[in-house]
Write an enzyme that holds these catalytic residues in place. Sequence first.
Site, PDB file in Angstrom:
ATOM      1  N   ASP A  59     121.679  25.638  -4.509  1.00  0.00           N
ATOM      2  CA  ASP A  59     122.330  24.556  -5.124  1.00  0.00           C
ATOM      3  C   ASP A  59     122.501  24.693  -6.429  1.00  0.00           C
ATOM      4  O   ASP A  59     121.962  23.477  -7.305  1.00  0.00           O
ATOM      5  CB  ASP A  59     121.870  23.217  -4.451  1.00  0.00           C
ATOM      6  CG  ASP A  59     121.651  22.937  -3.016  1.00  0.00           C
ATOM      7  OD1 ASP A  59     122.600  22.455  -2.481  1.00  0.00           O
ATOM      8  OD2 ASP A  59     120.733  23.339  -2.473  1.00  0.00           O
ATOM      9  N   HIS A 107     120.390  13.434   1.668  1.00  0.00           N
ATOM     10  CA  HIS A 107     121.326  13.981   2.841  1.00  0.00           C
ATOM     11  C   HIS A 107     120.438  13.658   4.142  1.00  0.00           C
ATOM     12  O   HIS A 107     121.058  13.246   5.370  1.00  0.00           O
ATOM     13  CB  HIS A 107     121.616  15.402   2.900  1.00  0.00           C
ATOM     14  CG  HIS A 107     122.407  15.609   1.738  1.00  0.00           C
ATOM     15  ND1 HIS A 107     123.869  15.089   1.861  1.00  0.00           N
ATOM     16  CD2 HIS A 107     122.632  16.348   0.600  1.00  0.00           C
ATOM     17  CE1 HIS A 107     124.416  15.481   0.780  1.00  0.00           C
ATOM     18  NE2 HIS A 107     123.649  16.135  -0.031  1.00  0.00           N
TER      19      HIS A 107
END
Length: 357
Positions: free
Chosen positions: A50, A250
Amino acid sequence: MASKNLQNIILLYKIILICGLCLVYSKAELPRFEHPIKPDGSLSILVVGDWGRRGAYNQTEVAAQSLPLVSKGFVAQVIRHPIASFPGGDKMAKIGGQMDPDFIISTGDNFYEDGLTGIEDPAFEESFSNIYLGPSLQKQWYSVLGNHDYRGDVLAQLDPILRQKDSKWLCLRSFILNTDVAEFFFIDTTPFVDKYFFRPEDDKYDWRGVLPREEYLSNQLKHLDTALKESSSNWKIVVGHHTLKSAGDHGITVELEERLLPVLQENNVDLYVNGHDHCLEHISSPDSPLQFLTSGGGSKAWRGNVRPWSPEELKLYYDGQGFMTMKLTKYDVYIQFYDIVGDILHQWSRSKGFYST
């Protein structure tokens, strides 16, 4: 004329490589690569995810880290910090030479916000080649795709032309990496997630090569299951972008929990390594030796939330930037998580036959 000839040569090169990959797929189900280990029988790996933000959100500072695989302490707790920009690139660069990673794993979301627009997108250089400049980072990168990568021209990241631009880059949807001490199984997790297909909101995804979806997912699981069953490696490590278990923003990816997790458990996988949640995290499995390791702190982080989780399972949750390192031998594995100033947040080890927590 010379320019046209060069274009024709490049096109022929791409066709040969693409056909070659197709040949590997047809014969071996998943492409396989080999990577040598050190003369002492060990393997050192850096894992980051990421990250691709043109150096912003401390990506450059994280990139300056390439740290020694040594023990400095053990932390098994939830760690939070306020939003901040940490100095420390100079300090990390000085100690970076002490680590000698054999290769680097990227856990996906390689280019924000919407992947690459094509093979000529300057984001490739601005977020990758011009950021990861340290000598210890000039090793082979093995990368998977994340959901943000699917929002752009997904085929661009898979294009062999990018390897001509920067030879350390390698990204495929799913593949196997063999070493003498461990076997790594890279899996394409984004197509498993229903919301990207049925509730994409304003995002557009490039599903070329994935449709029909169910056939793609079934084949991927079948090939993974077969490869795991055929593996004789002491250490089986699966790498994907999405979380299986996570206390982060998430959380659990339900589709992977339902379809991928049983395959990992049945085949005695040791580690599942992922990104997606922008944190550093270690969750142990209550019913198997399987460990869930999140390294998604390559740039933007500090979301400020953590889901309730059993403290017996949650060994580390760090809501911030950093990366993970792995050192493996035939019989041992050592995991360490580092923050942006080079401090070890957490370490964990296991020897085959002797499970440590």
